[in-house]
Design an enzyme around this catalytic site. Structure first.
Site, PDB file in Angstrom:
ATOM      1  N   SER A 254      -0.963  15.643 -11.451  1.00  0.00           N
ATOM      2  CA  SER A 254      -0.118  15.994 -12.582  1.00  0.00           C
ATOM      3  C   SER A 254      -0.488  15.151 -13.796  1.00  0.00           C
ATOM      4  O   SER A 254      -1.172  14.131 -13.682  1.00  0.00           O
ATOM      5  CB  SER A 254       1.350  15.766 -12.227  1.00  0.00           C
ATOM      6  OG  SER A 254       1.712  16.493 -11.081  1.00  0.00           O
ATOM      7  N   ASP A 327       5.617   4.049  -2.798  1.00  0.00           N
ATOM      8  CA  ASP A 327       5.613   4.038  -1.328  1.00  0.00           C
ATOM      9  C   ASP A 327       7.010   3.679  -0.846  1.00  0.00           C
ATOM     10  O   ASP A 327       7.369   2.509  -0.727  1.00  0.00           O
ATOM     11  CB  ASP A 327       4.578   3.027  -0.835  1.00  0.00           C
ATOM     12  CG  ASP A 327       4.408   3.069   0.679  1.00  0.00           C
ATOM     13  OD1 ASP A 327       5.188   3.785   1.339  1.00  0.00           O
ATOM     14  OD2 ASP A 327       3.515   2.390   1.199  1.00  0.00           O
ATOM     15  N   ASP A 330       7.959   3.922   5.357  1.00  0.00           N
ATOM     16  CA  ASP A 330       7.202   3.059   6.275  1.00  0.00           C
ATOM     17  C   ASP A 330       7.392   3.532   7.710  1.00  0.00           C
ATOM     18  O   ASP A 330       8.405   4.155   8.052  1.00  0.00           O
ATOM     19  CB  ASP A 330       7.668   1.606   6.175  1.00  0.00           C
ATOM     20  CG  ASP A 330       7.208   0.923   4.894  1.00  0.00           C
ATOM     21  OD1 ASP A 330       6.387   1.511   4.161  1.00  0.00           O
ATOM     22  OD2 ASP A 330       7.692  -0.195   4.620  1.00  0.00           O
TER      23      ASP A 330
END
Length: 798
Positions: A254, A327, A330
Site C-alpha cells: 500500500s 507485530d 506471538d
C-alpha cells in the site's frame, strides 16, 4: 419422421430461448436505481443519487436513517459477499459450502473471532452501538423484502440468515487479523531455524536496512533480537496444506503520498492514497457517499460495517491507510503435564487449560452433520497446533486483539469519519486498537501528517519474530504501548510525507521486523527528479502509477557485468541493457528481469532453506520481501556463502555464476512459455490481474477475463505476482481502492475500486471500473455535486 422433426424443432426453440432465459435468470435479481421504495424502519425519506459507476450518494435527514440506508443499499449489491465474510467470522462456512471449508471453520472457531466480537459489541459506546444496530436493521430489511435473492444462493441451495450486530464487529476483526504480518512468517522462520540452523536463520530474519528511507528521515531504533531459544527445541511441526483463507488478505504494497501547499501549484495540500490488497470479486470495498446527521463523508466502506473505512474524504480532511506491519501476534510453545494433558507448565507450576466445546455444522448434500471441536486455551491464547500448518505441537497464539481492553475499531473509524482537524483525527484513532495501520492525513487548512494505530505488546525480552518457550516466563507480555507513544507526525518541515509500509523512524522502541523499503527508495528518487517543479493532481496520480523498479536499477549493472562474455544469454542481456527499468505491459525486458530475479533468489537461497520451505513459503508473494532483503544485504559481497551452491560441493560459485545461471534459466522458461522470439515476451502477456468470484471455480462465467497490468513487487504501482507453475506471474495484489484529492478543488477529487460496485453478475456495475483501474485512471467522486446526478432512488418510510 415427424418425431425427429418435432425434436429438431424443439431443440432449435431451446437454443434460441437459452440466451434470453440465461440473461433473465441473472438480471431478475438486479436492483433498481431510480424510482421509489417503501421500507419499514426509516423515519423520513432518504434520497440515493447513483452515478455512472454505480456509486451511491446517500442523503438522509438523521444518522439512524443514514445507517439504515447504508445497510440496505450495501446488502442489495453485496449480500453474498457480506454473508461469506460473516460466516467466516462465525466459523460457519461449512454450513453453506460443505466439507471443503471444514478446516477453515476449525481454525476460525479455535481463534474465537466470534466469541471476541460478542464481547466487543457488549462494550461499545452507545452512539456506535446504535449505528451498528441501525445498519443491521437495514441489512435485514433487504433480506426480508428481497423478491429475488442473489443468484449464488440458488446455486448453493441456501438462504441468508438474519444479520446481527456481532456480524459487523467480526468483519472488522477478520480485517485486523489479515493485517497482522507475523501470523505466517514467524512459523516459517521457526522452520528455517529447525532445518537450516541458527546462522542461516539469523541472516534471513528481516531487519530494516540502514540505507532505506524512514518516514521522518531519522534512523530506526537499534534492536537486539535476543536468543532464539525455541529454535533449539525439537518441537515438531504439523505438516499439511495451508489454510487458503479467502478473508486472509495480504497487504504487501500500500501507499499514500501527501504534499503541503508549499509543494503544490495551487498552494493547497494534495493527497493520494492506495491501499493494496488481494483482489476480490466483487471489490473488497464498496464506494459510498454518506450525508446525514454529523456525517458528510465519502470513500471505501467495508461491506458489513457502518461508515467509511480506511480511505475517505469528508470535505475537511482526507485519509488513507497502509499496513503498519507491526507485530502484535506471538507464538508460545507450551509444555503439557505428562500425567495430566489438561494442564500446561508455567514458571509457577502447572495450570489448567481453559476448555471450550463447540460444534461445527457441515452441509452434506441435502443433509447436515455435526463435527465436535474441543478448544484448549492457555494464558497465552488458543492452542492452534491442530489448525495452523507449520505450528509446533502445543503452540498457543497470543494476539493483541484477543487481549486488549476496549478494542473499539468501529467506534474509532466512525469518529474519524466526522473529524475536522488533526486533533480530532488522532483522538478518533486512539480507539483503533486491533487494525495495524498507518493512516496519512491532510486537511483543508493546509495541514498534513500521519498516525500509527494498533496495540504493540511490551515484551519482557525478545522481538516476537519466532515462537518462544511458554513455561519460562521470559517472554511474557507486560502490557501494550499506549497510543500516546505510537509514532505520528504533523506538518513535517520538508513539506511532504509518504508511506510505503516503511519504518517511521521516530519510534524509540521495537515495533516490527517486517517493514518494506523498496518503493520508498523510488519515491525519494521521484522527489529528487522533481527539483523545483510544483505538483498538481495529475502529477500525484502519475506517481501512484509509477512503474520504475529500483531493484532492477540496482541489479542491472551487475547483470551486464556478469554476462558481458557469457554464452547463451545474449537476447536477455541485450533487452536488459536497453531497458529503462519500467515494468510496463509492453516491456519484454520487464518480463526477463522478473523471471531472472525470482530465479536469482531461488538459486541463492533454495539450497540454504530446503526445497519445501522455498517452494511452499519463501517463494510466495506474502513472504517475497524476505529473500529480496536477503539478496539486498549480500548484493555487494560477490563471494558470500549464500551464492555457493551446496548441491555442487566440488565447485565454489560466486554471485556472477548465479547471475549467469539464473539468466540462462530465464531464457529457457520464457521460450517455453512465450516462444523463441524475445519480441513476444511482453510483460502484459503474463502479468495479469484475475478477478475471480468465490464460486468461480465451479461457475467460471462469474469470473472476469484476466486484465494485463503494469508493475511488480518493487514498483509504486504495485503488482505482486505469484510463481504458480500453471499460471506464472498471475497478479496477486494491487491498489484495490485509490483516491486523489486536491484541497483547492474538492469537486475534482477522484476514486476507483476495481472491478466494480455490484456483486450481481450482468449488472452494468459488475466490472465497469476494472479497465479504468488497470489504465491508472479514476472516476470523479461527485462529492460536491452529487445532488445533480439524474439517477435518483427514494427510500420512503411506510
Amino acid at each position: 419422421m415427424k418425431t425427429v422433426k418435432y425434436l429438431l424443432f424443439g431443440l432449435v426453440i431451446l437454443v434460441l430461448a437459452a440466451p434470453p432465459l440465461y440473461h433473465l435468470f441473472f438480471r431478475i435479481a438486479l436492483p433498481e436505481y431510480a424510482g421509489g421504495l417503501s421500507l419499514e424502519g426509516i423515519s423520513e425519506p432518504v434520497e440515493v443519487h447513483t452515478d455512472e459507476f454505480g456509486i451511491p450518494h446517500v442523503f438522509a435527514k438523521n444518522e439512524q436513517d443514514l445507517f439504515f440506508a447504508q445497510g440496505y443499499l450495501t446488502a442489495r449489491e453485496r449480500l453474498f459477499q457480506m454473508d461469506l465474510a460473516r460466516l467466516a467470522g462465525r466459523g460457519e462456512l461449512s454450513s453453506v459450502l460443505g466439507e471443503v471449508t471444514l478446516e477453515k471453520d476449525k481454525f476460525l472457531r479455535t481463534v474465537g473471532f466470534y466469541r471476541r466480537a460478542q464481547e466487543v459489541m457488549d462494550s461499545l459506546p452507545p452512539r456506535t452501538a446504535q449505528a451498528i444496530l441501525d445498519y443491521t436493521r437495514g441489512v435485514n430489511a433487504y433480506i426480508e423484502t428481497v423478491e429475488y435473492l442473489p443468484r449464488e444462493y440458488l446455486f448453493l441451495g441456501a438462504r441468508p440468515q438474519e444479520w446481527t450486530p456481532e456480524d459487523s464487529v467480526v468483519i472488522t476483526l477478520l480485517m485486523s487479523y489479515s493485517l497482522t504480518r507475523s501470523k505466517k512468517i514467524d512459523l516459517v522462520l521457526h522452520q528455517i531455524g529447525q532445518k537450516a540452523g541458527e546462522e542461516v536463520l539469523a541472516a534471513l530474519i528481516p531487519s530494516y536496512p540502514e540505507f532505506a528511507p524512514t518516514l521522518t528521515g531519522a534512523k530506526p531504533a537499534s534492536f537486539d533480537q535476543g536468543p532464539q531459544e525455541a529454535m533449539l527445541t525439537d518441537a515438531s511441526s504439523r505438516k499439511g496444506p495451508g489454510i487458503n483463507d479467502f478473508f486472509d488478505m495480504e497487504t504487501p504494497a500500500s501507499n499514500w503520498m501527501i504534499f503541503s501547499g508549499s509543494w503544490t501549484k495551487s498552494g493547497k495540500p494534495l493527497f493520494a492514497g492506495s491501499p493494496d490488497l488481494e483482489p476480490t470479486l466483487p471489490a473488497l470495498f464498496y464506494i459510498m457517499h454518506l450525508n446525514g446527521g454529523d456525517y458528510n463523508v465519502m470513500g471505501g466502506a467495508l461491506p458489513g460495517c457502518p461508515g467509511i473505512g480506511p480511505l475517505g474524504f469528508n470535505g475537511d480532511i482526507a485519509w488513507s491507510a497502509v499496513n503498519g506491519r507491526g507485530d502484535e501476534l506471538d507464538y508460545f510453545i507450551e509444555k503439557t503435564n505428562p500425567d495430566e494433558p489438561g494442564q500446561y507448565l508455567t514458571e509457577d507450576g502447572y495450570k489448567d487449560f481453559a476448555l471450550i466445546s463447540e460444534t461445527i455444522r457441515v452441509k452434506d448434500g441435502d443433509e447436515y452433520r455435526e463435527v465436535p471441536l474441543e478448544i484448549k486455551v492457555s494464558r497465552h491464547g488458543p492452542i492452534i497446533s491442530a489448525v495452523m500448518p507449520l505450528a509446533p505441537e502445543n503452540c498457543a497464539m497470543q494476539w493483541a486483539a484477543l487481549d486488549i481492553e476496549k478494542p473499539w475499531d468501529i467506534h474509532g473509524l466512525l469518529a474519524m469519519n466526522r473529524a475536522s482537524n488533526f486533533d480530532e483525527f488522532r483522538q478518533a484513532l486512539s480507539n483503533v486498537k486491533t487494525m495495524n495501520l498507518n493512516l496519512g492525513y491532510a486537511d483543508k487548512n493546509g495541514n498534513i501528517g500521519w498516525q500509527f494505530t494498533a496495540s504493540p505488546p511490551i515484551r519482557k525480552s525478545g522481538g516476537g519474530a519466532l515462537p518462544v518457550l511458554g513455561w519460562t516466563g521470559r517472554h511474557e507480555w507486560t502490557g501494550f504501548i499506549p497510543f500516546e507513544k505510537l509514532p505520528f507526525d504533523y506538518n513535517p518541515e520538508k513539506g511532504y510525507t509518504a508511506s510505503f509500509n516503511n519504518e517511521p523512524g521516530n519510534a524509540p522502541y521495537h515495533l516490527t521486523n517486517y517493514y518494506l523499503f523498496e518503493r520508498a527508495i523510488r519515491f525519494d528518487e521521484i522527489i529528487r527528479e522533481l527539483g523545483d517543479q510544483k505538483v498538481d493532481q495529475s502529477k500525484i496520480m502519475e506517481m501512484q502509477t509509477d512503474t520504475i523498479s529500483v531493484v532492477a536499477k540496482r541489479w542491472k549493472p551487475l547483470v551486464l557485468e556478469a554476462c558481458e562474455n557469457a554464452e547463451g544469454v545474449n537476447e536477455c542481456r541485450d533487452l536488459i541493457k536497453a531497458w529503462n527499468c519500467g515494468v510496463n505491459v509492453d516491456s519484454c525486458a520487464a518480463t526477463v528481469f522478473n523471471v531472472f530475479y525470482y530465479k536469482m533468489m531461488e538459486n541463492t537461497l533454495r539450497d540454504e532453506v530446503g526445497d519445501q520451505i522455498w517452494s511452499e513459503e519463501l517463494s510466495q508473494p506474502y513472504l517475497y520481501y524476505v529473500p529480496d532483503l536477503a539478496l539486498t544485504k549480500i548484493l555487494h559481497d560477490p563471494d558470500h556463502a549464500f551464492f555457493d551452491d551446496a548441491g555442487t560441493p566440488a565447485v565454489k560459485e560466486n554471485r556472477n555464476d548465479i547471475v549467469i545461471r539464473s539468466l540462462k534459466q530465464t531464457k529457457e522458461i520464457l521460450e517455453d512459455l512465450l516462444g523463441d522470439d524475445p519480441a513476444q515476451w511482453q510483460w502484459g502477456r503474463v502479468h495479469q490481474m484475475h478477478f475471480n468470484h468465490p464460486l468461480g471455480s465451479k461457475l467460471p462465467m462469474l469470473n472476469l477475463k484476466p486484465i494485463p497490468t503494469q508493475g511488480s513487487h518493487h514498483t509504486i504501482n504495485s503488482g505482486f505476482w505469484d510463481w504458480d507453475p500453471e499460471n506464472p506471474f498471475r497478479m496477486r495484489s494491487g491498489g484495490v481502492i485509490r483516491m486523489a484529492v486536491d484541497f483547492s478543488r474538492g469537486d475534482k477529487a477522484t476514486i476507483v475500486s476495481p472491478p466494480g460496485q455490484s456483486g450481481h453478475y450482468l449488472s452494468p456495475y459488475y466490472a465497469n471500473q476494472a479497465q479504468l483501474w488497470a489504465e491508472g485512471r479514476q472516476a470523479p467522486m461527485h462529492y460536491t455535486d452529487a445532488k445533480s446526478l439524474a439517477q435518483i432512488l427514494t427510500l420512503n418510510p411506510i
